[in-house]
Each structure stands twice: as structure tokens, then as C-alpha cells.
Design an enzyme around this catalytic site. Structure first.
Site, short mmCIF file in Angstrom:
data_model
loop_
_atom_site.label_atom_id
_atom_site.label_comp_id
_atom_site.label_asym_id
_atom_site.label_seq_id
_atom_site.Cartn_x
_atom_site.Cartn_y
_atom_site.Cartn_z
N SER A 102 27.21 43.18 79.80
CA SER A 102 26.74 44.11 78.78
C SER A 102 25.44 44.73 79.28
O SER A 102 24.69 44.10 80.02
CB SER A 102 26.48 43.35 77.49
OG SER A 102 25.53 44.02 76.70
N SER A 103 25.18 45.95 78.86
CA SER A 103 23.97 46.63 79.33
C SER A 103 22.69 45.97 78.80
O SER A 103 21.60 46.27 79.27
CB SER A 103 23.99 48.10 78.93
OG SER A 103 24.12 48.24 77.54
N CYS A 104 22.82 45.03 77.84
CA CYS A 104 21.63 44.35 77.33
C CYS A 104 21.02 43.40 78.37
O CYS A 104 19.95 42.84 78.16
CB CYS A 104 21.93 43.58 76.05
SG CYS A 104 22.89 42.08 76.32
N TYR A 123 22.00 36.24 74.55
CA TYR A 123 23.26 36.82 75.06
C TYR A 123 23.05 37.38 76.47
O TYR A 123 23.86 37.17 77.36
CB TYR A 123 23.70 37.93 74.10
CG TYR A 123 25.05 38.53 74.42
CD1 TYR A 123 26.21 37.75 74.35
CD2 TYR A 123 25.18 39.88 74.74
CE1 TYR A 123 27.46 38.30 74.61
CE2 TYR A 123 26.42 40.44 75.01
CZ TYR A 123 27.55 39.65 74.95
OH TYR A 123 28.78 40.20 75.21
N LYS A 133 24.90 36.34 80.04
CA LYS A 133 25.62 37.32 80.84
C LYS A 133 25.04 37.43 82.25
O LYS A 133 25.79 37.55 83.23
CB LYS A 133 25.60 38.69 80.15
CG LYS A 133 26.52 38.76 78.93
CD LYS A 133 27.97 38.56 79.32
CE LYS A 133 28.94 38.76 78.19
NZ LYS A 133 30.33 38.46 78.58
N HIS A 192 28.44 46.17 65.53
CA HIS A 192 27.51 47.04 66.25
C HIS A 192 27.34 48.37 65.51
O HIS A 192 28.06 48.65 64.55
CB HIS A 192 28.00 47.24 67.68
CG HIS A 192 27.90 46.01 68.51
ND1 HIS A 192 28.98 45.18 68.75
CD2 HIS A 192 26.84 45.43 69.14
CE1 HIS A 192 28.58 44.16 69.49
NE2 HIS A 192 27.30 44.29 69.74
#
Length: 314
Positions: A109-111, A138, A142, A181
Site C-alpha cells: 500500500s502507498s501508506c 499497517y 507491509k 476508505h
């Protein structure tokens, strides 16, 4: 290249991303896809995952299973998010390696990128400064999965890759009132406001943050493309390279749904990260670009929402 009859395991096939990958594989003529529901196989149980891999021996693995949620869910269950995601990805990646899987693709994920990373964010900015606190758990999980793939490649010569999608939306999204989201949450809220004839809708923050959105079937297309065309330790960003403000997004959702009331902003609520745009030049250089424009995608997502009997409960 994956052979059309190769045994392919899609972990998380009931989720938005996993189901899109299964659709894309079917569309491209891959006919030997292995799936397991959460009831049939709990990926957080190491013994169960090891037994599954020893029995099935998939040649290719798409790891799209994850415990996910929006700002509220992430902040209130940091430990659960870290544990569940860390344990399930380690179990799957490790068992894939132990059982001779030819290639694995890990979905992140881009987070994972730093909160104040230079924009647009290149793959190389990973771990250069601190993470956004609201979804740190999270993100750490990842990053660990991505790094484990990289370290297996370095230590054992595997061909494990990772892809980092921007904000996703589309069929099988989660429309839960508090655990979804931003885009699906807006679809639900404006639909309900329209049905109930509400004169106004209040949204969180001031609408200024910039966000990028990728239609999930476009991501699935990239996932299969990368499995066939990319090898490397560094992750690949998945996005459109285009952004808009949350205010513009909100107005676009209202337009697609046909809500004509007033939109208000509650500035006492958090905005989240000010800007999150991925640099997609790497995927572009490999020969891939997205296909679905945002307004068309929102229309498709809204159709899915209307036809989704589970939307109220999820």
C-alpha cells in the site's frame, strides 16, 4: 511468463484486490487458479498455511490478503493491524519459498512511504523518514513483507516482487460506515443522503488534501503484467500519476450519484496526510498505464454498490 495452465494461488480472493486479480487472470485465459476462503484456510495459522502449500504446491502466488480499514479502524486497533498483517504475509511468503514457488507477488500500500516524502513519491523514498502515525502499524507490516521478499531474493535467489498501489476503489469494495476508505464511504454517504432526501452532507476535514485513485481492475491488469514482465528487489508503484483534492472528489461523487444538496466541512476532524501522489514512471517505463478515468470508475463502483447485497452489513 506464466503458462496458461500454471497453478496460481490468489490469497485474499474475496477482497476487492484479490477478486479483481482472479477476474483478470480468467480474462487472460489462466484456468488453474487455487483459492481458499478464510474459513477454509486462516492465513494467520502457520501450521495451516504450511499444510496448504505442501499439498497444493502453487507455482505462482499473488498475495492480496490483508486486514484493512480506514483512519478510524487503523487508529483504534494498531496492535491487531500489525499482528494480523505481519503474521499472514510471513506465513504465505515463507511457505511459498519452502515449497518451491516460482514467483510471488506481494501487494502492499502507498501508506508505506514517509508522511512527508517528496511528491510525487518514487519507489526509492521508502524508509527515508518517519511514517504517518495513523496507519503506522499497517505500514510497518507491509514494509516487512516487501523487505522479506527482497531478502529472500538476495539470500536464496528467489524471484519475489512487490507492487504498491495508491488508493483503490471498485467492485467488492468495503462500504462499512466506519471501517471503509474515503471513496466508498463517500459513495455510501451520498447515496443514503439522496435516498433520505437530506438537504446537506457533512464531510471530515477541510477538503484540501490531495489524493490519487486507481480503479481496482486496472491494478489487477498491472499485477498480472508485472508477474509476466518484471523482476527486481525494488517495489513498483501502481497508480495513475494524477491527483485531485478531497473536495473535488466529494463533488464528483455527488455528481455521479445525483445528490444535489449542500456539502459542508467539519474542520475539527482530521485531514490525514496532506498529499499522497505516486511517481508511476517505473510502471510506465515497463510499458503499462492505467485505463479507467475517475468519473467512469466511480460510476462503475456506484453500480456495484447498488447491486451489492452485503453493502449494508460490511
Amino acid at each position: 511468463m506464466m503458462e496458461k495452465n500454471a497453478k496460481i494461488y490468489v490469497a485474499g480472493h474475496r477482497g476487492m484486490v484479490g477478486s479483481a486479480i482472479v477476474r483478470e487472470l480468467n480474462r487472460q485465459g489462466y484456468n488453474n487458479i487455487v483459492t481458499r476462503t478464510h474459513k477454509e484456510l486462516d492465513l494467520t495459522r502457520q501450521d495451516a498455511v504450511e499444510a496448504f502449500f505442501a499439498e497444493e504446491k502453487p507455482e505462482y502466488v499473488f498475495l492480496a490478503a490483508a486486514k484493512v480499514g480506514g483512519i478510524v479502524a487503523n487508529q483504534s486497533a494498531l496492535a491487531d493491524f500489525m499482528y494480523d498483517n505481519m503474521i499472514l504475509e510471513m506465513n504465505v511468503i515463507h511457505s511459498a519459498w519452502k515449497n518451491g514457488c516460482k514467483k510471488l507477488e506481494f501487494l502492499g500500500s502507498s501508506c508505506i512511504y514517509p508522511r512527508m516524502a517528496p511528491q510525487p513519491m518514487k519507489e526509492s523514498c521508502l524508509l527515508t523518514s518517519e511514517l504517518e502515525k495513523t496507519n503506522e502499524a499497517y505500514a510497518l507490516a507491509k514494509i516487512s513483507g516487501l523487505k522479506y521478499c527482497e531478502f529472500l531474493n538476495k539470500q536464496y535467489g528467489t524471484d519475489y516482487i512487490s507492487v504498491m498501489p495508491t488508493n483503490l476503489y471498485g467492485p467488492n469494495d468495503n462500504y462499512h460506515p466506519t471501517h471503509s476508505h474515503v471513496l466508498p464511504a463517500l459513495i455510501r454517504r451520498f447515496h443514503e443522503a439522496k435516498v433520505e432526501g437530506k438537504s446537506e452532507v457533512t464531510c471530515w476535514g477541510d477538503g484540501s488534501p490531495l489524493r490519487e485513485f486507481l480503479y481496482v481492475d486496472d491494478l489487477a491488469n498491472l499485477c498480472v503484467f508485472l508477474m509476466n514482465n518484471y523482476s527486481g528487489d525494488e517495489t513498483v508503484n501502481a497508480g495513475t500519476g494524477k491527483e485531485l483534492t478531497i473536495k473535488e472528489l466529494t463533488e464528483l461523487v455527488a455528481k455521479v450519484i445525483g445528490y444535489t444538496g449542500e456539502i459542508k466541512w467539519d474542520t475539527s476532524k482530521p485531514n490525514g496526510t496532506p498529499r499522497k501522489l505516486l511517481d508511476v514512471s517505473k510502471a510506465t517505463a515497463l510499458g503499462w498505464t492505467y485505463k479507467t478515468e475517475l468519473e467512469d470508475g466511480i460510476r462503475l463502483a456506484y453500480e456495484d454498490f447498488l447491486n451489492n447485497p452485503m453493502r449494508a452489513e460490511r
